[in-house]
Design a protein around this motif. Structure first.
Motif, mmCIF file in Angstrom:
data_model
loop_
_atom_site.group_PDB
_atom_site.id
_atom_site.type_symbol
_atom_site.label_atom_id
_atom_site.label_comp_id
_atom_site.label_asym_id
_atom_site.label_seq_id
_atom_site.Cartn_x
_atom_site.Cartn_y
_atom_site.Cartn_z
ATOM 1 N N CYS A 206 31.646 8.408 30.075
ATOM 2 C CA CYS A 206 32.066 9.145 29.195
ATOM 3 C C CYS A 206 31.143 9.735 28.151
ATOM 4 C CB CYS A 206 33.230 8.511 28.313
ATOM 5 S SG CYS A 206 34.345 10.014 27.531
ATOM 6 N N GLN B 48 31.883 9.058 24.736
ATOM 7 C CA GLN B 48 31.979 8.347 24.099
ATOM 8 C C GLN B 48 30.593 8.564 23.777
ATOM 9 O OE1 GLN B 48 31.775 3.953 26.180
ATOM 10 N NE2 GLN B 48 33.814 4.506 26.187
ATOM 11 N N TYR C 122 30.169 10.336 20.312
ATOM 12 C CA TYR C 122 30.633 9.521 19.102
ATOM 13 C C TYR C 122 29.760 8.415 18.452
ATOM 14 C CZ TYR C 122 35.246 11.044 19.156
ATOM 15 O OH TYR C 122 36.673 11.936 19.474
ATOM 16 N N PRO D 38 34.861 15.069 27.136
ATOM 17 C CA PRO D 38 35.382 13.590 27.558
ATOM 18 C C PRO D 38 36.045 13.665 28.979
ATOM 19 C CG PRO D 38 36.499 15.101 26.559
ATOM 20 C CD PRO D 38 35.528 16.046 26.586
ATOM 21 N N VAL D 39 35.348 12.709 29.726
ATOM 22 C CA VAL D 39 35.761 12.076 31.121
ATOM 23 C C VAL D 39 37.049 10.687 30.815
ATOM 24 C CG1 VAL D 39 34.868 11.009 33.291
ATOM 25 C CG2 VAL D 39 33.800 12.726 32.133
ATOM 26 N N THR E 234 38.812 3.692 30.734
ATOM 27 C CA THR E 234 37.197 3.777 30.443
ATOM 28 C C THR E 234 37.876 3.807 29.031
ATOM 29 O OG1 THR E 234 36.609 4.671 32.020
ATOM 30 C CG2 THR E 234 35.287 5.447 30.274
ATOM 31 N N CYS E 235 39.065 4.753 29.052
ATOM 32 C CA CYS E 235 39.722 4.847 27.847
ATOM 33 C C CYS E 235 40.245 3.453 26.987
ATOM 34 C CB CYS E 235 40.712 5.660 27.704
ATOM 35 S SG CYS E 235 40.143 7.225 28.046
ATOM 36 N N CYS F 250 37.149 2.041 25.124
ATOM 37 C CA CYS F 250 36.410 2.443 24.484
ATOM 38 C C CYS F 250 36.821 2.424 23.370
ATOM 39 C CB CYS F 250 36.962 4.168 25.023
ATOM 40 S SG CYS F 250 35.707 5.300 23.796
ATOM 41 N N LYS G 46 38.720 5.175 20.921
ATOM 42 C CA LYS G 46 39.820 5.930 21.717
ATOM 43 C C LYS G 46 40.847 6.113 20.523
ATOM 44 C CE LYS G 46 41.302 0.888 22.669
ATOM 45 N NZ LYS G 46 41.938 -0.066 23.190
ATOM 46 N N CYS H 143 39.865 9.108 19.000
ATOM 47 C CA CYS H 143 39.763 10.574 20.279
ATOM 48 C C CYS H 143 40.744 11.081 20.870
ATOM 49 C CB CYS H 143 38.766 10.370 20.879
ATOM 50 S SG CYS H 143 38.606 10.953 23.074
ATOM 51 N N ALA I 297 41.479 13.128 23.419
ATOM 52 C CA ALA I 297 41.352 13.471 24.821
ATOM 53 C C ALA I 297 41.745 11.754 25.176
ATOM 54 C CB ALA I 297 40.112 13.321 25.695
ATOM 55 N N ARG I 298 41.622 10.811 24.854
ATOM 56 C CA ARG I 298 42.034 9.449 25.395
ATOM 57 C C ARG I 298 43.689 9.058 26.443
ATOM 58 N NH1 ARG I 298 44.291 9.429 19.611
ATOM 59 N NH2 ARG I 298 46.590 8.790 20.034
HETATM 60 S S1 SF4 Z 1 38.715 7.680 23.774
HETATM 61 FE FE1 SF4 Z 1 38.284 7.650 26.426
HETATM 62 S S2 SF4 Z 1 38.255 10.485 26.839
HETATM 63 FE FE2 SF4 Z 1 38.345 9.870 24.021
HETATM 64 S S3 SF4 Z 1 35.498 9.031 24.309
HETATM 65 FE FE3 SF4 Z 1 37.249 7.363 25.131
HETATM 66 S S4 SF4 Z 1 36.721 7.066 26.957
HETATM 67 FE FE4 SF4 Z 1 36.329 8.954 26.716
#
Ligand code: SF4
Length: 266
Positions: A13, A16, A19, A245-246, A251-252, A255, A258, A261, A263-264
């Protein structure tokens, strides 16, 4: 300079990556990362022990070539299961877990996994030539200069050539995923530079409580070119500060950013 871990984070991502490596936000180590590091550190120490022992009395290439399919050299005395389990207890990192019960459960889980690793390891005589071998690979065709750095967990000399092994504590990927794995393509190129010959085997070694799973693959010239193109493409996106963000549930969920973020997906 870009490390493979940075490249991997960007592919997971881009946000990520931002960050972690642009804003350098602090983060807590997750239980999975803590556990994975403990296993890797244990296998690093175990491999270093193998390297030391082999240096004392290394089997020659001629000896190796004379071995029949089912013959093996006896394992060295000091390199045994007791040593491996002792190393595990020394290398275990207690950080990242929420309770004593979880910490103890992970300690037991790792021990069970390493017993399975030892069974796998004992299946054949192994001649280790590299443990945590660092590399720096110049990526051609990039405006300016790009060097990619990384570490190869384990390298063995076999009767047919060089075998690269990367340890994983995640569930096994499929064979097509291993065949397309960018990390292994990169390791194939790095190994060729380091040892002067293309590796004959690239292995993702998944170590789990259910068992040890090998995903064995190789890389041809076309695949290496594709990997270089993929690396150049990621580098271009990073250089142009494309950190969109993807999000995805998988993934989230893992992460470490999260909670900050917007966009999570979880
Ligand atoms: S929470 Fe999801 S969208 Fe946000 S930085 Fe982490 S992996 Fe990317």
């Amino acid at each position: 300079m870009l490390s493979y871990s940075q490249l991997q984070t960007y592919r997971r991502c881009p946000k990520q990556y931002e960050y972690a490596f642009v804003k350098k936000n602090p983060r807590q180590i997750s239980p999975g990362e803590s556990f994975g590091s403990s296993i890797h550190n244990t296998l690093k120490k175990f491999g270093e022990l193998e390297l030391t022992e082999k240096k004392k009395n290394p089997p020659s290439r001629e000896q190796l070539s004379l071995l029949s399919e089912n013959q093996t050299f006896s394992p060295e005395q000091a390199i045994n299961l007791t040593t491996l389990i002792t190393l595990w207890r020394e290398c275990f990192i207690a950080a990242g877990y929420v309770s004593r019960a979880e910490t103890d459960a992970r300690l037991m889980q790792g021990e069970a996994m390493l017993r399975l690793f030892f069974d796998w390891w004992s299946e054949e005589e192994r001649t280790v030539i590299g443990i945590e071998t660092g590399f720096k690979l110049s990526i051609p065709g990039v405006a300016g200069e790009l060097t990619l750095s990384g570490r190869i967990d384990r390298t063995e000399r076999t009767k047919t050539g060089i075998r690269i092994i990367d340890y994983k504590t995640t569930p096994p990927v499929t064979q097509p995923q291993a065949d397309a794995d960018l990390q292994l393509s990169l390791y194939a190129m790095a190994a060729q530079e380091k040892w002067g010959e293309a590796p004959t085997e690239l292995i993702l070694l998944f170590i789990n409580e259910e068992g040890v799973t090998e995903r064995k693959t190789q890389r041809n010239t076309g695949q290496r070119k594709d990997a270089l193109a993929a690396i150049r493409n990621i580098h271009e996106h990073i250089s142009s500060r494309d950190f969109r963000p993807v999000p995805s549930v998988n993934t989230c969920r893992g992460c470490p950013y999260k909670f900050i973020c917007g966009a999570r997906a979880v």
